[in-house]
Scaffold this motif. Structure first.
Motif, PDB file in Angstrom:
ATOM      1  N   PHE A 167       0.802  -1.221   0.000  1.00 51.70           N
ATOM      2  CA  PHE A 167       0.000   0.000   0.000  1.00 51.70           C
ATOM      3  C   PHE A 167       0.836   1.272   0.000  1.00 51.70           C
ATOM      4  O   PHE A 167       1.884   1.344   0.657  1.00 51.70           O
ATOM      5  CB  PHE A 167      -0.902   0.043   1.244  1.00 51.70           C
ATOM      6  CG  PHE A 167      -1.909  -1.072   1.319  1.00 51.70           C
ATOM      7  CD1 PHE A 167      -2.903  -1.208   0.369  1.00 51.70           C
ATOM      8  CD2 PHE A 167      -1.861  -1.986   2.354  1.00 51.70           C
ATOM      9  CE1 PHE A 167      -3.836  -2.225   0.441  1.00 51.70           C
ATOM     10  CE2 PHE A 167      -2.792  -3.010   2.448  1.00 51.70           C
ATOM     11  CZ  PHE A 167      -3.781  -3.127   1.481  1.00 51.70           C
ATOM     12  N   TYR A 168       0.331   2.281  -0.702  1.00 52.13           N
ATOM     13  CA  TYR A 168       0.786   3.645  -0.462  1.00 52.13           C
ATOM     14  C   TYR A 168       0.259   4.088   0.900  1.00 52.13           C
ATOM     15  O   TYR A 168      -0.717   3.540   1.424  1.00 52.13           O
ATOM     16  CB  TYR A 168       0.247   4.589  -1.537  1.00 52.13           C
ATOM     17  CG  TYR A 168       0.899   4.451  -2.889  1.00 52.13           C
ATOM     18  CD1 TYR A 168       2.133   5.039  -3.154  1.00 52.13           C
ATOM     19  CD2 TYR A 168       0.268   3.759  -3.928  1.00 52.13           C
ATOM     20  CE1 TYR A 168       2.735   4.936  -4.401  1.00 52.13           C
ATOM     21  CE2 TYR A 168       0.856   3.645  -5.179  1.00 52.13           C
ATOM     22  CZ  TYR A 168       2.096   4.233  -5.408  1.00 52.13           C
ATOM     23  OH  TYR A 168       2.675   4.127  -6.648  1.00 52.13           O
ATOM     24  N   LYS A 169       0.863   5.125   1.457  1.00 54.71           N
ATOM     25  CA  LYS A 169       0.419   5.628   2.752  1.00 54.71           C
ATOM     26  C   LYS A 169      -0.905   6.382   2.641  1.00 54.71           C
ATOM     27  O   LYS A 169      -1.642   6.499   3.632  1.00 54.71           O
ATOM     28  CB  LYS A 169       1.484   6.517   3.373  1.00 54.71           C
ATOM     29  CG  LYS A 169       2.756   5.776   3.752  1.00 54.71           C
ATOM     30  CD  LYS A 169       3.776   6.714   4.359  1.00 54.71           C
ATOM     31  CE  LYS A 169       5.049   5.954   4.724  1.00 54.71           C
ATOM     32  NZ  LYS A 169       6.086   6.873   5.298  1.00 54.71           N
ATOM     33  N   SER A 170      -1.197   6.918   1.463  1.00 57.44           N
ATOM     34  CA  SER A 170      -2.430   7.672   1.247  1.00 57.44           C
ATOM     35  C   SER A 170      -2.755   7.647  -0.234  1.00 57.44           C
ATOM     36  O   SER A 170      -1.899   7.329  -1.072  1.00 57.44           O
ATOM     37  CB  SER A 170      -2.275   9.119   1.719  1.00 57.44           C
ATOM     38  OG  SER A 170      -1.336   9.803   0.894  1.00 57.44           O
ATOM     39  N   GLU A 191      -3.471  10.341  -1.823  1.00 51.75           N
ATOM     40  CA  GLU A 191      -2.764  11.514  -2.344  1.00 51.75           C
ATOM     41  C   GLU A 191      -1.365  11.125  -2.809  1.00 51.75           C
ATOM     42  O   GLU A 191      -0.897  11.564  -3.863  1.00 51.75           O
ATOM     43  CB  GLU A 191      -2.677  12.591  -1.264  1.00 51.75           C
ATOM     44  CG  GLU A 191      -1.986  13.863  -1.733  1.00 51.75           C
ATOM     45  CD  GLU A 191      -1.888  14.906  -0.642  1.00 51.75           C
ATOM     46  OE1 GLU A 191      -1.303  15.974  -0.906  1.00 51.75           O
ATOM     47  OE2 GLU A 191      -2.385  14.650   0.470  1.00 51.75           O
ATOM     48  N   GLU A 192      -0.688  10.278  -2.015  1.00 51.09           N
ATOM     49  CA  GLU A 192       0.642   9.810  -2.417  1.00 51.09           C
ATOM     50  C   GLU A 192       0.551   8.976  -3.692  1.00 51.09           C
ATOM     51  O   GLU A 192       1.380   9.116  -4.597  1.00 51.09           O
ATOM     52  CB  GLU A 192       1.269   8.978  -1.307  1.00 51.09           C
ATOM     53  CG  GLU A 192       2.661   8.463  -1.647  1.00 51.09           C
ATOM     54  CD  GLU A 192       3.225   7.496  -0.623  1.00 51.09           C
ATOM     55  OE1 GLU A 192       4.368   7.042  -0.818  1.00 51.09           O
ATOM     56  OE2 GLU A 192       2.524   7.171   0.348  1.00 51.09           O
ATOM     57  N   LYS A 193      -0.470   8.139  -3.781  1.00 46.88           N
ATOM     58  CA  LYS A 193      -0.614   7.300  -4.965  1.00 46.88           C
ATOM     59  C   LYS A 193      -0.824   8.134  -6.221  1.00 46.88           C
ATOM     60  O   LYS A 193      -0.185   7.903  -7.257  1.00 46.88           O
ATOM     61  CB  LYS A 193      -1.787   6.332  -4.795  1.00 46.88           C
ATOM     62  CG  LYS A 193      -2.038   5.462  -6.020  1.00 46.88           C
ATOM     63  CD  LYS A 193      -3.193   4.506  -5.810  1.00 46.88           C
ATOM     64  CE  LYS A 193      -3.423   3.655  -7.056  1.00 46.88           C
ATOM     65  NZ  LYS A 193      -4.513   2.671  -6.871  1.00 46.88           N
ATOM     66  N   ILE A 194      -1.716   9.102  -6.143  1.00 46.64           N
ATOM     67  CA  ILE A 194      -2.043   9.860  -7.345  1.00 46.64           C
ATOM     68  C   ILE A 194      -0.888  10.766  -7.764  1.00 46.64           C
ATOM     69  O   ILE A 194      -0.732  11.081  -8.942  1.00 46.64           O
ATOM     70  CB  ILE A 194      -3.353  10.646  -7.147  1.00 46.64           C
ATOM     71  CG1 ILE A 194      -3.998  10.899  -8.512  1.00 46.64           C
ATOM     72  CG2 ILE A 194      -3.143  11.941  -6.396  1.00 46.64           C
ATOM     73  CD1 ILE A 194      -5.420  11.371  -8.426  1.00 46.64           C
ATOM     74  N   ARG A 195      -0.076  11.180  -6.783  1.00 50.65           N
ATOM     75  CA  ARG A 195       1.124  11.949  -7.132  1.00 50.65           C
ATOM     76  C   ARG A 195       2.092  11.093  -7.929  1.00 50.65           C
ATOM     77  O   ARG A 195       2.861  11.602  -8.749  1.00 50.65           O
ATOM     78  CB  ARG A 195       1.817  12.463  -5.865  1.00 50.65           C
ATOM     79  CG  ARG A 195       1.186  13.678  -5.236  1.00 50.65           C
ATOM     80  CD  ARG A 195       2.193  14.429  -4.363  1.00 50.65           C
ATOM     81  NE  ARG A 195       2.884  13.543  -3.435  1.00 50.65           N
ATOM     82  CZ  ARG A 195       2.501  13.319  -2.183  1.00 50.65           C
ATOM     83  NH1 ARG A 195       1.415  13.898  -1.716  1.00 50.65           N
ATOM     84  NH2 ARG A 195       3.193  12.500  -1.407  1.00 50.65           N
ATOM     85  N   ASN A 196       2.064   9.780  -7.676  1.00 49.22           N
ATOM     86  CA  ASN A 196       2.966   8.865  -8.372  1.00 49.22           C
ATOM     87  C   ASN A 196       2.513   8.585  -9.803  1.00 49.22           C
ATOM     88  O   ASN A 196       3.291   8.116 -10.629  1.00 49.22           O
ATOM     89  CB  ASN A 196       3.065   7.548  -7.593  1.00 49.22           C
ATOM     90  CG  ASN A 196       4.196   6.669  -8.051  1.00 49.22           C
ATOM     91  OD1 ASN A 196       5.359   7.065  -7.998  1.00 49.22           O
ATOM     92  ND2 ASN A 196       3.863   5.473  -8.505  1.00 49.22           N
TER      93      ASN A 196
END
Length: 438
Positions: free
Chosen positions: A340-343, A345-350
């Motif tokens: 998992f990503y932490k959030s 928001e972190e995923k979509i930034r990636n």
């Protein structure tokens, strides 16, 4: 004494006659020949023992594949998801399944949209009846129906034939239904009905669909508004707490999960991480875990539209991938920090800068002119969009030159193609294009 005996006998005779008539009327008036849940609940009662139970709405029954999970986990799993299942329905199913099985663990799927229903405000009780019609009689079932709606729906809830009473005077309808119910397929709880040649009931509650979304170019009325936490129903919160207490009391493990949905839908909400935090806060003083698989890294669950059948459900290809990942995760073959990503928001930034689709809503506040408002859904805030609309049979027209504005209007009930050229702000030479049919 004799009068009391006669009264009791007469009362019993009335009840038997009433129940018998009700069962007969249900048979000739209620068409459940294509019902998934009729077959699913029959299978649930036929299980020697259910070790692991999955409950939830359509996201549940379209995502967890028991055949894969049985093999990889070495236990008997069962998928008791139903369409539109609210938490009171999940609670009813959990209690019913626990009555007949020594359940070790329950996975409760939490689709955010189910959190807003106030039970007494329901007017369409289909999601309730597809559960209550097929579970066995009990005090829990009576309580479930009494609390599922306001009093004006009680006749339909307890006298099933009442829901379709007008068909009693339609001899063709009755004849056709009796013929369908007389088949071996219906009587033996087999499922032969296929929806649009793309969807079928597999078994143990799982429903497969091989529809494919070929590109991130949704045009959908889902995802227009962000999640309004002030509108989350107390019924939802209270029932979730009841489920937690029930599992604690009966020493049944409980884990809350949310299955993957298209990035289009999650990104369009713009505050999905707050939903995750909201659920985490509810369970903060319990031993229950919550895992949201929308945070899956692309290494494990692919960031591609082809694993989805529509704007919020996985297809059978996505469900197979997900079920393998899920089994590996709960078997500790994949660590949480790896999966998992932490959030979100972190995923979509990636994710790279891209347009995922268009969300729309139709408005007609004065009943004079309907307006179709549109919102571009993308993975970045710092994008500029040039929008051109080409209606069928009309000349194309430009809505706007490059601008960070994501909102525009269309003529309702019109069809055509929306062409969006987009680029990162201050990077004018790197332009991408997406065409979206509307």
């Amino acid at each position: 004494m004799k009068s009391k005996v006669r009264y009791i006998v007469a009362s019993l005779a009335f009840c038997i006659t009433f129940l018998g008539c009700g069962k007969g009327l249900r048979y000739i008036l209620i068409d459940d020949t294509t019902s998934y849940t009729r077959v699913m609940f029959h299978e649930m009662y036929e299980q020697e023992n259910i070790d692991v139970l999955f409950v939830g709405s359509s996201h549940c029954y379209r995502s967890f594949v028991p055949e894969i999970l049985d093999e990889e986990l070495g236990v008997n799993t069962f998928n008791a998801g139903t369409s539109g299942q609210d938490l009171d329905g999940s609670y009813m199913i959990i209690k019913e399944a626990a009555r007949y099985n020594d359940i070790k663990h329950i996975y409760l799927e939490l689709y955010y949209i189910r959190a807003f229903n106030v039970y007494k405000d329901r007017t369409n009780l289909t999601q309730t009846y597809i559960i209550s019609d097929y579970i066995r009689s009990s005090l829990d079932k009576i309580q479930y129906l009494l609390q599922a709606s306001s009093k004006e729906h009680y006749f339909n809830s307890f006298i099933l034939a009442r829901r379709n009473w007008n068909c009693f005077f339609n001899p063709d309808y009755v004849k056709d239904l009796v013929i369908k119910k007389a088949t071996d397929t219906y009587r033996n709880y087999e499922y032969a009905y296929i929806t649009g040649d793309s969807e079928w009931y597999v078994g143990k509650g799982y429903v497969a669909n091989n529809g494919i979304i070929n590109e991130w170019n949704y045009f959908s009325n889902n995802g227009w508004d962000s999640i309004n936490f002030n509108n989350i129903a107390e019924d939802w919160i209270n029932t979730l707490k009841k489920i937690i207490r029930f599992c604690e009391k009966n020493e049944i493990g409980l884990t809350l999960v949310t299955v993957p949905m298209p990035d289009y839908l999650i990104a369009s909400l713009e505050n999905y991480d707050e939903y995750i935090d909201f659920v985490d806060e509810i369970i903060s003083d319990t031993e229950v875990d919550y895992y949201d698989f929308n945070l899956c890294r692309e290494k494990y669950f692919p960031n591609t539209s082809t694993v989805f059948m529509d704007d919020n459900h996985m297809n059978c290809y996505g469900a197979e991938i997900f079920s393998h990942i899920f089994a590996d995760f709960i078997s500790n073959k994949i660590l949480q920090r790896e999966l998992f990503y932490k959030s979100y928001e972190e995923k979509i930034r990636n994710l790279g800068p891209s347009v995922l689709g268009i969300s729309y809503q139709d408005y007609d506040s004065r009943q004079e002119k309907c307006v179709r408002k549109c919102k571009i859904v993308s993975t970045r805030n710092n994008l500029e969009y040039e929008i051109t609309v080409a209606p069928i049979g009309k000349e194309p027209y430009k809505v706007q030159d490059f601008s960070e504005n994501r909102f525009f209007e269309l003529v309702p009930n019109e069809n055509g193609v929306i062409s969006i050229r987009y680029r990162l702000t201050n990077v004018p030479d790197e332009i991408q294009i997406v065409d979206i049919s509307y």
